[in-house]
Design an enzyme around this catalytic site. Structure first.
Site, PDB file in Angstrom:
ATOM      1  N   ASP A  33       0.834  -1.188   0.000  1.00 41.98           N
ATOM      2  CA  ASP A  33       0.000   0.000   0.000  1.00 41.98           C
ATOM      3  C   ASP A  33       0.878   1.251   0.000  1.00 41.98           C
ATOM      4  O   ASP A  33       2.041   1.195   0.417  1.00 41.98           O
ATOM      5  CB  ASP A  33      -0.903   0.006   1.234  1.00 41.98           C
ATOM      6  CG  ASP A  33      -1.941  -1.107   1.202  1.00 41.98           C
ATOM      7  OD1 ASP A  33      -2.221  -1.615   0.107  1.00 41.98           O
ATOM      8  OD2 ASP A  33      -2.458  -1.462   2.279  1.00 41.98           O
ATOM      9  N   TYR A  61       6.671  -7.726   9.113  1.00 41.50           N
ATOM     10  CA  TYR A  61       6.540  -6.277   9.180  1.00 41.50           C
ATOM     11  C   TYR A  61       7.018  -5.751  10.529  1.00 41.50           C
ATOM     12  O   TYR A  61       6.876  -6.417  11.562  1.00 41.50           O
ATOM     13  CB  TYR A  61       5.073  -5.858   9.028  1.00 41.50           C
ATOM     14  CG  TYR A  61       4.430  -6.190   7.715  1.00 41.50           C
ATOM     15  CD1 TYR A  61       4.438  -5.281   6.668  1.00 41.50           C
ATOM     16  CD2 TYR A  61       3.801  -7.422   7.519  1.00 41.50           C
ATOM     17  CE1 TYR A  61       3.836  -5.581   5.453  1.00 41.50           C
ATOM     18  CE2 TYR A  61       3.199  -7.724   6.305  1.00 41.50           C
ATOM     19  CZ  TYR A  61       3.223  -6.808   5.286  1.00 41.50           C
ATOM     20  OH  TYR A  61       2.623  -7.117   4.087  1.00 41.50           O
ATOM     21  N   ASP A  75      -5.093   4.375   9.449  1.00 41.75           N
ATOM     22  CA  ASP A  75      -3.721   4.865   9.527  1.00 41.75           C
ATOM     23  C   ASP A  75      -3.738   6.359   9.840  1.00 41.75           C
ATOM     24  O   ASP A  75      -4.800   6.983   9.952  1.00 41.75           O
ATOM     25  CB  ASP A  75      -2.929   4.557   8.259  1.00 41.75           C
ATOM     26  CG  ASP A  75      -3.475   5.238   7.010  1.00 41.75           C
ATOM     27  OD1 ASP A  75      -4.073   6.334   7.124  1.00 41.75           O
ATOM     28  OD2 ASP A  75      -3.309   4.699   5.906  1.00 41.75           O
ATOM     29  N   ARG A 172      -2.713  -2.904   9.229  1.00 43.42           N
ATOM     30  CA  ARG A 172      -3.631  -1.820   9.600  1.00 43.42           C
ATOM     31  C   ARG A 172      -4.870  -2.369  10.299  1.00 43.42           C
ATOM     32  O   ARG A 172      -5.364  -1.795  11.263  1.00 43.42           O
ATOM     33  CB  ARG A 172      -4.095  -1.081   8.341  1.00 43.42           C
ATOM     34  CG  ARG A 172      -3.132  -0.087   7.775  1.00 43.42           C
ATOM     35  CD  ARG A 172      -3.775   0.566   6.544  1.00 43.42           C
ATOM     36  NE  ARG A 172      -2.897   1.532   5.938  1.00 43.42           N
ATOM     37  CZ  ARG A 172      -1.887   1.211   5.150  1.00 43.42           C
ATOM     38  NH1 ARG A 172      -1.627  -0.051   4.895  1.00 43.42           N
ATOM     39  NH2 ARG A 172      -1.127   2.156   4.617  1.00 43.42           N
TER      40      ARG A 172
END
Length: 291
Positions: A33, A61, A75, A172
């Site tokens: 993204d 991550y 976010d 997210r």
């Protein structure tokens, strides 16, 4: 591999790589993204054929989760959904329990700013255009969800986390669901992908470095050549000259006796192709030679 900068789409990176590498034959695997940084796997020229055969089903991550506020995009770029909520009353045990509930095999509703296509357009494009994006829950696996550090910042609690997960997992959404489960809301303020399948940040190069190479040498260099990429991603099988010539023309080899796809290398050390045992022979999955 490219270390994708924040604010770029994966397509943006491909366009830049085409100019830096001096070829139109550039593709990518494992979309990131726009907000995220980190490992984006690119294929250049012959290696574009390899992209669809790579096992990129596990990812890692580093992220920062902010507890105390939900946003429209899960976010920091989204609009606040309500006022900040005090988080100093949340115990470490409550956070641990909340994370445990989001670890393992779970059903997750992807973030509205994911790269999933809805009627031909990316969900994040629709969400950032103000549309109400509704996505269905899907099964994912979160094999690791560890808190590395915590900080109190005014009403907010920031968690630096490490996540190992299956393809299709949205960090997210983990931030959103952790905050919702704790009753305070949550969103992501930073996201960096450190691994895709067998490929890591150690192999990724920034666009700035590639641009410097293109300016001085006329073309940027690869993170991994095709031989190294196949050797990294697949078990190796060495073939003699006759086998290498046969495979280069699409002929099967004697069975290797293993499971899954194998990279076959000729006597000169260069990759010939990929094979997999099937019906008593190692049959070609992908022929990469001759160049």
């Amino acid at each position: 591999m490219v270390d994708k900068p924040a604010g770029w789409t994966s397509h943006d990176v491909v366009g830049r790589a085409r100019r830096l590498m001096g070829t139109r034959k550039v593709g990518h695997a494992g979309t990131l993204d726009p907000m995220a940084t980190g490992v984006l796997v690119l294929g250049i020229e012959r290696a574009t054929k390899l992209l669809g055969h790579l096992a990129l089903d596990t990812k890692s991550y580093l992220a920062t989760v902010r507890l105390g506020l939900a946003t429209s995009t899960d976010d920091a770029e989204g609009e606040a959904l309500g006022d900040p909520v005090e988080t100093d009353q949340i115990t470490d045990q409550a956070i641990t329990d909340g994370i445990r509930a989001l670890t393992g095999d779970i059903a997750q509703v992807p973030s509205s700013v994911s790269a999933i296509k809805v009627d031909g357009r990316r969900a994040y494009e629709r969400a950032r255009a103000g549309e109400d994006v509704q996505l269905e829950a899907r099964p994912v696996t979160v094999s690791r969800f560890d808190v590395l550090a915590t900080r109190q910042d005014g009403p907010f609690r920031d968690l630096d986390v490490l996540v190992d997960c299956s393809s299709g997992t949205y960090v997210r959404a983990l931030a959103r669901d952790l905050g919702a489960g704790l009753g305070v809301g949550g969103h992501l303020t930073a996201l960096r992908r450190t691994r895709v399948g067998p490929f890591t940040l150690a192999q990724a190069r920034s666009l700035e470095v590639l641009a410097e190479e293109e300016e001085t040498a006329g073309r940027a260099s690869l993170s991994l050549d095709l031989d190294a990429a196949v050797a990294t991603a697949f078990p190796r099988r060495d073939a003699d000259a006759d086998e290498a010539a046969g495979l280069a023309h699409g002929r099967p080899l004697r069975p290797g006796g293993g499971d899954g796809t194998v990279g076959v290398f000729g006597p000169d050390g260069h990759v010939i192709g990929l094979v997999a045992d099937d019906r008593g022979a190692a049959r070609p999955v992908l022929v990469l030679a001759p160049a």
